[in-house]
Design an enzyme around this catalytic site. Structure first.
Site, PDB file in Angstrom:
ATOM      1  CD  GLU B 217      -3.100  -0.776   0.140  1.00 28.17           C
ATOM      2  OE1 GLU B 217      -3.272   0.408  -0.242  1.00 28.17           O
ATOM      3  OE2 GLU B 217      -3.748  -1.753  -0.288  1.00 28.17           O
ATOM      4  CG  ASP B 218       0.962   3.911  -2.690  1.00 28.32           C
ATOM      5  OD1 ASP B 218       1.536   3.295  -3.600  1.00 28.32           O
ATOM      6  OD2 ASP B 218      -0.073   4.566  -2.842  1.00 28.32           O
ATOM      7  CB  ALA B 219       4.655   1.319   2.978  1.00 27.02           C
TER       8      ALA B 219
END
Lengths: 376, 600
Positions: B217-219
């Protein structure tokens, strides 16, 4: 065997009992039948809602949460102008608010036996569609010198609807009082019996345009559709009462989406079912899945007083017993003032009041109390 | 006949609209009609619109006549020699401004090579199409337009080297990147805007791969070694301001170490950093509650009583101290005067911010993400040549967002880093990907930017080849340390006795209406009651009249103000907010009674 079934009457609901009776194999002994009934009974008890379950809130959450995902507000029928249907959230709000004038009233007209086979379906549909005077005329003109309105009828249009040309004059005569109506073939002249200013005459001219000639009033668009084996007519605009009087219409199956009309024509029980059906239609059209029982509860709330009440501050909410609960929903000042004037009492029996007072809410774990009274 | 509207008003008609429009444009280029007048012929409506009003967006284009540019080499030479300026080009009709309407009639070429006799204008530079921040995104023509806009927007939030005189400035709430770098892949706009004098990011090595689920998730995963080498280290500056204000009656504030007998005196410990003048010394390490500037103010109300009061000389404490959760080091102390000649003291605080989990980083292509894990360099995957990435970026961020420019920058910067040169990534005119690949291959790398990598924990070779290269990364100003918040007990509001709101006031986290509903729906009635206990009070209620009675603590007895003390009075536990509502009713002349009965 009958005796066995009889003993379960009152324990198991009637239709459930009938289901068991109908589905039981013919050659089944009494012991086995009893086993079945006992199982049905225990399942039935099991499926009952527990005491203290917040059914209302769960219904609200179940409908509300899914409601946020609704997209698409209108549905259009292909090929027919003006045939669009309000669906989705606006429609849901409309139903639950109990609006008297819904944005797109519609009927699904089922036809009686010989007519539903598709023969002359267009003709039948057109005869159901409302024809107003303006649909049948070339022009309306006012003769200022003689204070006469002249209506020039369009013969072609009259022929296509299939009515007698002289009927038009009679219909106008019926609609207007204190006016002299004369018809000469396709020219109708209207003259006031009493002397009247030109203004008045102009108003009458405008009124004439809307005079109902034939068909079902308020039905302004028709669309024959094949459903299954038979043909039905979907209409834009609804008038259930007039539709039931029509000779082609099967009054057993014909429905409308206007809940108030259902209530007026068929009674409040039918209206309750209509609410459930209409809400379910919206949910289904959005591809959502909500248990029907939630809608049944909402419909029950709306209809329990005998007339349809919307879930608004004028409807269901105004029926609440608690002043604080009413005040916490819209217009608090109004409720507080009227409570002060009447000296109302709040028994603190419901959810919101108890949350305000920081008391245990009488649902779930907050419900049980002591059987015995304790002395101070 | 064609209708003519001037500034949206009907003015008349013309026979030949094309000739009419042409003559206006011609006169404008000659300078006989103002530059800001635009003409537009709407063919479908057969109407000419002449507009010189304010508020239209206009943009400059080079005029083209008969397929030839009006801008000649002579002009360019003169421009370089600074013999002529922009205004001269406008005057000569070489460049003109078109508004959105007139652009509709224009046929604008992108490059000189595609000019035909039909063209009326040419772009000065293709990136004139897009805005300033947007053109700071390299390879913007390989990017989804909305992501391009987001990329531009993100750059505005980047922490950078905002001003070189920062050490003498007193800006409110600023961040400073300690080791900024000029981007490897730059655009012409970087040059024009002198970006390298105030850069806002750092060139890092980026690997596109997963890492144990910590970058879902975009981390992003950050290499701890990189942080230790200076990646993403920022300073946070915030000044505290105190003024010696003057009040009526010759009274003034006083910046000093407050006396002990002053009203509102804190503890001695809080004032420990103050020097004689009442101001903190530079490089003092301060924390929550510490006083930075000591200040006293005259009493708020001066009543006649005070004149005879011996203790009338009580001044108020009004020092500037650190709020809840604040800490830092005193960086700079400034003593000066304000516009009215009053003493003004500013103390700038500095705080060091190393990247931590939850800090926000972004590339220049709208690919923002928060730090999911900080991994020791020894645990990071490495390439055959021993390179460990500074950041690991998840491949799932690419397909749906279609930021191809992100991928191209990676190859470009890798080539640039290996070849030791800067890469031009200007939108529409950048160095081509094919050339970059060729160069990358000649530098001994695989031309698609992938490399064989090894697991940092086990040393095993990975089956997949990892897309790895250099990139320009920016640290954004949203940092966890400015936002982290929690509360168990804490301050309450005076009026309602409910917890305060917001992080600055150490407030509570609201359990709202819908959250409350979920408790009810579960039937968790007693839990709900406990949740809402934050403002519960015990009030004595008179059973006679139903209003709140008075409890006398000395006598340990309650009495009712109306019914006296011969009535039954019982204690009831209610929320203070409800008690307040009852009081408000009473003030409105409504008599609310509480009728008690045994709960059980």
């Amino acid at each position: 065997m009958d005796k066995l079934f009889k003993s379960y009457e009152g324990k198991i609901p009637e239709n459930l009992l009938k289901d068991v009776k109908d589905n039981l194999p013919a050659k089944v002994d009494k012991a086995k039948a009893e086993k079945v009934l006992e199982r049905v009974y225990s399942e039935y008890i099991e499926s009952k809602v527990d005491a203290g379950e917040s059914v209302g809130l769960i219904a609200a959450e179940s409908i509300g949460e899914q409601g946020t995902q609704m997209t698409l507000n209108t549905f259009h029928y292909a090929g027919v102008a003006e045939m669009n249907v309000t669906v989705g959230l606006p429609r849901l709000i409309e139903i639950l608010d109990g609006r008297k004038n819904i944005s797109t009233p519609m009927m699904e007209i089922y036809l009686n036996k010989p007519y539903n086979k598709g023969k002359d379906i267009k003709q039948i549909a057109l005869s159901i569609k409302e024809t107003k005077l303006k649909d049948l005329t070339h022009e309306f003109s006012i003769n200022i010198a003689e204070l006469i309105i002249e209506v020039a009828l369009d013969k072609k249009a009259i022929d296509s609807v299939g009515i007698d040309i002289n009927l038009v004059g009679k219909k106008i005569e019926k609609a207007l009082k204190a006016y002299e109506v004369k018809q000469k073939d396709n020219i109708i002249t209207i003259k006031s019996i009493k002397e009247q200013p030109l203004n008045e005459l102009y108003k009458i001219k405008e009124k004439l345009k809307g005079v109902h000639i034939s068909g079902i009033k308020d039905v302004y668009q028709v669309l024959p559709v094949k459903r299954g084996e038979e043909f039905i007519i979907i209409t834009a605009g609804s008038n259930l009462k007039a539709a039931f009087d029509n000779e082609y219409v099967d009054s057993n199956r014909t429905t409308t989406n206007n809940i108030f009309e259902v209530s007026n024509v068929l009674g409040v029980e039918a209206a309750r079912q209509s609410i459930i059906d209409e809400v379910f239609k919206v949910i289904e059209s959005q591809g959502l899945n909500i248990d029907k029982r939630h809608m049944m509860l909402v419909a029950d709330m709306m209809c329990s007083s005998g007339v349809i009440k919307g879930v608004t501050r004028y409807g269901v909410v105004s029926e609440k017993a608690s002043v604080l609960a009413k005040a916490s929903f819209e217009t608090p000042i109004k409720h507080i003032i009227s409570a002060a004037l009447l000296g109302e009492e709040d028994k603190l029996n419901s959810v919101v009041e108890n949350v305000m007072l920081n008391q245990a809410v009488p649902v779930g774990t907050g419900l049980p109390g002591l059987q015995t009274k304790i002395d101070k | 006949m064609t209708e003519v509207f001037v500034n949206s008003r009907f003015k008349g008609e013309v026979d030949d609209p094309h000739k009419f429009v042409g003559s206006i444009i011609g006169e404008r280029r000659k300078g006989n009609v103002p530059q800001n007048v635009n003409v537009y012929y709407d063919e479908t409506a057969d109407t000419v619109f002449v507009d010189g009003t304010k508020g239209r967006v206009v943009r400059p284009l080079i005029v083209v006549k008969d397929g030839k540019l009006m801008l000649t080499d002579k002009h360019v030479q003169q421009l370089v020699k600074k013999e002529i300026a922009w205004e001269d080009l406008l005057k000569q009709g070489v460049i003109e401004y078109l508004d959105a309407a007139e652009e509709e009639n224009a046929f604008v070429a992108f490059f000189e090579g595609e000019l035909t006799p039909d063209h009326t204008h040419m772009e000065i530079h293709p990136i004139a199409l897009i805005g300033l921040t947007t053109s700071l995104v390299p390879y913007g023509n390989y990017c989804h337009s909305t992501k391009l806009a987001i990329g531009g927007k993100n750059q505005k939030q980047a922490v950078g080297f905002y001003a070189s005189n920062f050490s003498v400035r007193m800006d409110m709430d600023v961040n400073l990147l300690q080791t900024p770098q000029a981007p490897l892949v730059a655009t012409i706009m970087h040059e024009i805007s002198n970006y390298n004098a105030h850069p806002a990011g750092q060139n890092i090595v980026l690997a596109v791969m997963g890492y144990m689920g910590y970058n879902i998730e975009d981390a992003i995963i950050i290499n701890k070694g990189s942080i230790e080498r200076g990646f993403g280290r920022t300073s946070y500056f915030r000044p505290a301001i105190a003024e010696e204000l003057r009040y009526a009656g010759g009274l003034t504030d006083q910046i000093c170490v407050p006396d002990k007998d002053i009203k509102g005196y804190k503890t001695e410990v809080d004032y420990r950093y103050l020097e004689e003048e009442g101001i903190i010394y530079p490089e003092a390490k301060v924390g929550e509650g510490d006083v930075i500037i000591g200040k006293t103010s005259p009493p708020r109300f001066l009543s006649s009583m005070d004149e005879y009061n011996l203790t009338s000389n009580i001044r108020r404490e009004s020092s500037v101290s650190l709020k809840h959760g604040e800490r830092g080091i005193v960086d700079f102390v400034l003593i000066t005067e304000n516009g009215e000649g009053n003493k003004l003291v500013q103390v700038r605080l500095r705080d060091h911010r190393t990247p931590e989990i939850g800090d926000k980083f972004t590339s220049r292509h709208g690919q923002k993400g928060v730090v999911g894990a900080i991994v020791p360099q020894s645990d990071m995957p490495f390439t055959a040549s021993g390179i460990t990435p500074d950041i690991i970026f998840s491949p799932h961020g690419i397909p749906s967002r279609m930021t191809i420019s992100h991928l191209i920058e990676l190859v470009g910067a890798k080539t640039g880093a290996l070849a030791g040169r800067n890469i031009d990534g200007t939108t529409f005119v950048a160095e081509s990907e094919i050339d970059l690949r060729k160069e990358l291959r000649s530098l001994g790398m695989r031309d698609n930017g992938t490399e064989t990598m090894y697991n940092g924990h086990t040393g095993k070779q990975m089956h997949a080849r990892i897309y790895i290269g250099n990139m320009y990364y920016l640290k954004l100003k949203h940092m966890v340390s400015n936002k982290i918040h929690s509360r168990a007990r804490g301050p309450i509001q005076l009026l309602t006795r409910q917890p305060t709101e917001g992080r600055a006031k150490e407030g509570g986290l609201r359990l709202g209406e819908m959250e409350k509903d979920t408790f009810v729906a579960h039937g968790a009635s007693l839990l709900l009651k406990e949740r809402f206990d934050s403002d519960k009070t015990l009030v004595p209620v008179c059973e006679g009249c139903g209003v709140i009675a008075i409890y006398n603590e000395f006598k340990n007895k309650s009495y009712c103000p109306t019914c006296g003390d011969n009535v039954e009075i019982n204690n009831v536990e209610i929320s203070y907010a409800f008690k307040l509502m009852l009081d408000e009713f009473k003030s409105l002349g409504i008599y609310p009674r509480m009728m008690l009965e045994s709960k059980y």
